[in-house]
Design a protein around this motif. Structure first.
Motif, PDB file in Angstrom:
ATOM      1  N   UNK A 221       0.844  -1.200   0.000  1.00  0.00           N
ATOM      2  CA  UNK A 221       0.000   0.000   0.000  1.00  0.00           C
ATOM      3  C   UNK A 221       0.879   1.250   0.000  1.00  0.00           C
ATOM      4  N   UNK A 222       1.953   1.208   0.765  1.00  0.00           N
ATOM      5  CA  UNK A 222       2.930   2.291   0.820  1.00  0.00           C
ATOM      6  C   UNK A 222       4.298   1.703   0.493  1.00  0.00           C
ATOM      7  N   UNK A 223       4.705   1.700  -0.780  1.00  0.00           N
ATOM      8  CA  UNK A 223       5.964   1.063  -1.169  1.00  0.00           C
ATOM      9  C   UNK A 223       7.194   1.616  -0.454  1.00  0.00           C
ATOM     10  N   UNK A 224       7.234   2.944  -0.234  1.00  0.00           N
ATOM     11  CA  UNK A 224       8.412   3.518   0.425  1.00  0.00           C
ATOM     12  C   UNK A 224       8.505   3.062   1.872  1.00  0.00           C
ATOM     13  N   UNK A 225       7.370   2.994   2.557  1.00  0.00           N
ATOM     14  CA  UNK A 225       7.369   2.501   3.937  1.00  0.00           C
ATOM     15  C   UNK A 225       7.814   1.038   3.978  1.00  0.00           C
ATOM     16  N   UNK A 226       7.340   0.248   3.026  1.00  0.00           N
ATOM     17  CA  UNK A 226       7.752  -1.160   2.961  1.00  0.00           C
ATOM     18  C   UNK A 226       9.249  -1.263   2.689  1.00  0.00           C
ATOM     19  N   UNK A 227       9.745  -0.419   1.806  1.00  0.00           N
ATOM     20  CA  UNK A 227      11.176  -0.380   1.487  1.00  0.00           C
ATOM     21  C   UNK A 227      11.991  -0.046   2.731  1.00  0.00           C
ATOM     22  N   UNK A 228      11.521   0.927   3.503  1.00  0.00           N
ATOM     23  CA  UNK A 228      12.218   1.302   4.725  1.00  0.00           C
ATOM     24  C   UNK A 228      12.212   0.167   5.741  1.00  0.00           C
ATOM     25  N   UNK A 229      11.102  -0.556   5.826  1.00  0.00           N
ATOM     26  CA  UNK A 229      11.012  -1.695   6.736  1.00  0.00           C
ATOM     27  C   UNK A 229      11.995  -2.787   6.336  1.00  0.00           C
ATOM     28  N   UNK A 230      12.015  -3.105   5.041  1.00  0.00           N
ATOM     29  CA  UNK A 230      12.951  -4.123   4.538  1.00  0.00           C
ATOM     30  C   UNK A 230      14.382  -3.696   4.831  1.00  0.00           C
ATOM     31  N   UNK A 231      14.701  -2.433   4.573  1.00  0.00           N
ATOM     32  CA  UNK A 231      16.051  -1.926   4.778  1.00  0.00           C
ATOM     33  C   UNK A 231      16.464  -2.035   6.240  1.00  0.00           C
ATOM     34  N   UNK A 232      15.573  -1.659   7.142  1.00  0.00           N
ATOM     35  CA  UNK A 232      15.890  -1.734   8.567  1.00  0.00           C
ATOM     36  C   UNK A 232      16.125  -3.174   9.018  1.00  0.00           C
ATOM     37  N   UNK A 233      15.273  -4.075   8.578  1.00  0.00           N
ATOM     38  CA  UNK A 233      15.439  -5.485   8.942  1.00  0.00           C
ATOM     39  C   UNK A 233      16.729  -6.047   8.356  1.00  0.00           C
ATOM     40  N   UNK A 234      17.021  -5.656   7.128  1.00  0.00           N
ATOM     41  CA  UNK A 234      18.221  -6.152   6.442  1.00  0.00           C
ATOM     42  C   UNK A 234      19.491  -5.673   7.138  1.00  0.00           C
ATOM     43  N   UNK A 235      19.503  -4.391   7.495  1.00  0.00           N
ATOM     44  CA  UNK A 235      20.686  -3.845   8.157  1.00  0.00           C
ATOM     45  C   UNK A 235      20.729  -4.203   9.628  1.00  0.00           C
ATOM     46  N   UNK A 236      19.584  -4.614  10.160  1.00  0.00           N
ATOM     47  CA  UNK A 236      19.467  -4.999  11.577  1.00  0.00           C
ATOM     48  C   UNK A 236      19.938  -3.868  12.490  1.00  0.00           C
ATOM     49  N   UNK A 237      19.450  -2.633  12.149  1.00  0.00           N
ATOM     50  CA  UNK A 237      19.818  -1.498  13.003  1.00  0.00           C
ATOM     51  C   UNK A 237      18.578  -0.876  13.628  1.00  0.00           C
TER      52      UNK A 237
END
Length: 237
Positions: A221-237
């Motif tokens: 629904x919100x691609x940028x928010x999803x992108x930010x979530x993926x990025x945070x999980x990926x970087x584990x920060x």
């Protein structure tokens, strides 16, 4: 080596769909974007040039697989585009992989910025398919590791593999050999036609070098928010 940004798979039918999708991100956000067969066959080289001109990095995923000479000539063309990553099938063999690298270097006038990834086994492949359809009577992991080692010996930058095999490939290859993993899903997302999927944080734990994320971002629904979530999980920060 770890690619810090998730690679977004632009699984769209045309340029207009891509442009509409990118408007959902901040204008100054520099993305890593995967152009696959559907989009490339629809829009050709122009879409690659347009994305690069817009400040984005491009992973051109055409999965070349043919006799060595044909793949070498195709890679000469790809080398002129300025992409960061591109793909061939490891099952084409060592000679084809070496020819692909030679072609890419020739096309880019020796610029080694771009890397070739070898496809090991698709994330839609499972053990039953491997045995009954490919007639390969080995554990799936053995097939993937063998292809990865062949790709490394041929001088390629890395492989595309499931995150489920990334740690084993890391142990069997050099530290700078990339393990780019599609089939990434946020918890609760549908797996669709991919069988070996994993969440971003789990993929990081399994030593993936980079994530390819499609529907979890492109259909959000919100691609940028999803992108930010993926990025945070990926970087584990």
């Amino acid at each position: 080596m770890k690619i810090e940004r998730p690679i977004i798979a632009l699984d769209f039918p045309d340029r207009l769909s891509v442009q509409q999708f990118l408007t959902k991100f901040p204008a100054d956000e520099q993305l890593f974007l995967k152009v696959g067969m559907e989009l490339f066959y629809s829009e050709g080289q122009d879409i690659v040039r347009e994305l690069i001109a817009g400040g984005h990095d491009v992973f051109l995923d055409l999965k070349c697989h043919d006799i060595p000479h044909t793949v070498e000539q195709a890679m000469k063309v790809i080398g002129q585009l300025g992409v960061k990553l591109t793909t061939i099938h490891a099952s084409g063999g060592s000679q084809m992989m070496q020819a692909a690298k030679a072609g890419l270097l020739a096309g880019s006038n020796g610029d080694q910025t771009a890397g070739i990834l070898a496809i090991t086994q698709l994330t839609s492949t499972n053990q039953t398919m491997l045995e009954e359809e490919q007639l390969v009577h080995q554990p799936l992991k053995n097939s993937v590791l063998h292809y990865a080692q062949l790709a490394q010996a041929a001088g390629l930058a890395g492989v595309v593999c499931s995150a489920w095999e990334a740690a084993d490939i890391a142990a069997a290859t050099n530290a700078d050999f990339l393990r780019i993993t599609p089939g990434i899903r946020l918890a609760g997302d549908q797996t669709n036609d991919q069988k070996r999927v994993m969440t971003p944080d789990r993929a990081a734990e399994q030593k993936s070098s980079g994530l390819v994320v499609g529907r979890s971002i492109t259909q959000a629904v919100d691609p940028f928010a999803a992108y930010q979530t993926v990025t945070k999980l990926w970087r584990q920060d």
